[in-house]
Motif scaffolding. Structure first.
Motif, mmCIF file in Angstrom:
data_model
loop_
_atom_site.group_PDB
_atom_site.id
_atom_site.type_symbol
_atom_site.label_atom_id
_atom_site.label_comp_id
_atom_site.label_asym_id
_atom_site.label_seq_id
_atom_site.Cartn_x
_atom_site.Cartn_y
_atom_site.Cartn_z
ATOM 1 N N VAL A 325 1.446 -0.902 0.097
ATOM 2 C CA VAL A 325 0.138 0.322 0.376
ATOM 3 C C VAL A 325 0.753 1.517 -0.177
ATOM 4 C CG1 VAL A 325 -1.867 2.007 1.876
ATOM 5 C CG2 VAL A 325 -1.681 -1.039 1.018
ATOM 6 N N LEU A 329 0.792 4.083 -3.038
ATOM 7 C CA LEU A 329 -0.144 5.070 -3.143
ATOM 8 C C LEU A 329 1.198 6.208 -3.231
ATOM 9 C CD1 LEU A 329 -1.276 5.257 0.971
ATOM 10 C CD2 LEU A 329 -2.863 5.323 -1.996
ATOM 11 N N LEU A 366 -6.367 0.726 -5.235
ATOM 12 C CA LEU A 366 -6.083 1.756 -4.820
ATOM 13 C C LEU A 366 -5.655 3.280 -6.281
ATOM 14 C CD1 LEU A 366 -2.940 0.136 -2.718
ATOM 15 C CD2 LEU A 366 -4.517 1.278 -1.645
ATOM 16 N N THR A 370 -7.410 6.499 -5.328
ATOM 17 C CA THR A 370 -6.446 7.963 -4.931
ATOM 18 C C THR A 370 -7.137 9.347 -6.176
ATOM 19 O OG1 THR A 370 -5.422 6.700 -6.872
ATOM 20 C CG2 THR A 370 -4.518 6.521 -4.185
ATOM 21 N N PHE A 383 -12.468 3.003 -2.546
ATOM 22 C CA PHE A 383 -12.738 1.714 -3.157
ATOM 23 C C PHE A 383 -13.661 0.613 -3.726
ATOM 24 C CE2 PHE A 383 -9.225 2.545 0.052
ATOM 25 C CZ PHE A 383 -8.139 1.556 -0.860
#
Length: 461
Positions: A325, A329, A366, A370, A383
């Protein structure tokens, strides 16, 4: 090695007294009475710490700090003011100052603040080095993982990469086989050569042969010019055959010859060509079972499977999810030029999700989160729907029976029971890891140990 302090101060008397105090403590002191002189020293000297007056003849300390802090991230800045202006001090701290001092400055206070500043600098350096060491240990050319299974994969890759033998990577779809193949290439003696990838599942069977071995002009309808194949393009490098289980038996026969003597014949010619390549194959299918069913040549299977490396599914290495993660990110922050954060509770949920699509599914989830995030703080609603539904169903579950307030009902006893159940759930979800369970519960590990003893919760072996 002596630490170097730049003293930027226009008051000669204060500058002299401060210099003497610092020199007695063993520091090298460079003096500057203007911002212009200070600029010269910052560019030409290796400055560890700057004592910076707020008011200078040609500029202000805040202007210099605003300019220097991003340029010299390893330098510690401590502004000084004769006015005790809290507003300026707050601005300085926001710009990156470690602390500030108010004149008149006592010698003991000066020594203590500078000593603490250097201790902080040393600690930051150690943390940075430790983080780099950890990253090096858990990161193999973009493959992230601290779990025992991934550490085994890293170890095997490092042991076999420099030996010029064929490798077969096996694992479910999305487990990182392509990254694994590239890691082998970068660890090998062929790392300066080409890395050529062929996705065997994406190319129709009747075209795969020409894609691999090339063809001469006029070899078939539409072949208006000669075309070099991937086997030739990979000369002196690595040929990565992804989804090897999808190729036809006819192509398998020709590929077998290439694995044996590194020679092949392009379509439309009888001329044999040799190519010095290292072959890495990957599959998400059970090739051994395919051999038994007559779907894959046994001789080719054994040629490819000289060294087999199995990449574990994400559900078997859940301790790697926070690292992945963090990696993704950071990647999206660079792509989107904005910051993202994720709460511990949401990270705990993501760790407990089964991830049938493995790393690829996590990355895509992800990516979506984002893009949809309004504030940069990721929430479950950002999500994909299947992930949201997974946790909604778990949380809804079977409705609990209403609490009956009978004559013998005791609120303290009921709360104790609920607390015990929550702790047992946290320990189970974290596979008995007390540190992670404590983090998920929002309490200290010592607090969790106390409650485990209090409720007489048995530790699972």
């Amino acid at each position: 090695m002596k630490k170097t302090i730049l003293l930027v101060e226009d008051n000669e008397k204060f500058r002299r007294l401060t210099r003497l105090t610092l020199q007695k403590e063993g520091y090298d002191v460079i003096e500057a009475e203007t911002g212009k002189n200070a600029e010269k020293h910052m560019k030409s000297e290796n400055i560890d710490l700057v004592l910076l007056d707020f008011l200078l003849p040609d500029t202000t300390g805040l202007k210099l700090l605003e300019k220097w802090a991003p340029t010299f991230p390893d330098t510690v800045f401590i502004p000084c003011t004769a006015y005790g202006d809290i507003e300026d001090a707050v601005k300085a701290m926001k710009m990156g100052a470690y602390d500030y001092l108010t004149k008149p400055i006592k010698a003991d206070e000066l020594k203590v603040v500078i000593k603490r500043a250097f201790e902080m600098k040393h600690l930051k350096k150690e943390n940075k080095e430790l983080k780099q060491a950890v990253q090096q240990k858990y990161d193999l050319h973009g493959m992230i993982g601290k779990s025992p299974k991934m550490q085994e994969v890293y170890s095997l890759i490092e042991r076999v990469a420099k030996q010029d033998i064929t490798i077969l990577l096996e694992g479910e779809s999305g487990t990182g086989k392509s990254r694994g193949a590239y890691a082998v290439h970068l660890e090998s003696t062929r790392k300066l050569g080409p890395f050529i990838k062929v996705n065997c599942a994406a190319i129709p069977s009747n075209l795969l042969e020409s894609e691999l071995f090339g063809y001469e002009k006029g070899a078939f309808t539409g072949a208006v010019r000669s075309q070099e194949g991937k086997c030739a393009a990979a000369d002196k490098g690595t040929l990565f055959l992804d989804e090897i289980g999808e190729i036809s038996l006819d192509v398998q026969a020709k590929l077998l010859q290439f694995t044996q003597d590194k020679t092949f014949t392009p379509l439309g010619t009888a001329r044999e060509i040799s190519s010095d390549v290292r072959i890495i194959a990957a599959t998400n299918r059970n090739l051994s079972e395919m051999v038994q069913n007559g779907e894959f040549r046994e001789d080719l299977y054994y040629r490819l499977n000289i060294i087999g490396i199995k990449l574990p599914p994400l559900r078997e290495r859940i301790e790697d999810i926070p690292l992945l993660v963090e990696q993704f990110l950071a990647q999206f922050e660079e792509e989107h030029t904005r910051s993202y954060s994720i709460s511990k509770s949401l990270l705990t949920k993501l760790t407990s999700y089964p991830w049938p699509g493995n790393i690829r599914e996590l990355q895509n989830a992800l990516s979506r989160a984002t893009v949809l995030s309004r504030s940069g703080q990721l929430i479950l609603d950002d999500f994909p729907e299947e992930i949201q539904n997974h946790f909604s169903e778990k949380e809804v579950g079977t409705p609990e029976a209403p609490i009956e307030l009978t004559d013998d009902f005791s609120l303290p006893e009921h709360l104790e029971k609920v607390e015990k159940e929550v702790i047992e759930t946290a320990l189970t979800s974290e596979n008995g890891n007390q540190a992670r369970a404590a983090e998920a519960l929002g309490i200290t590990r010592q607090g969790l140990l106390y409650k485990i003893r209090k409720h007489k919760i048995l530790r699972k072996k």
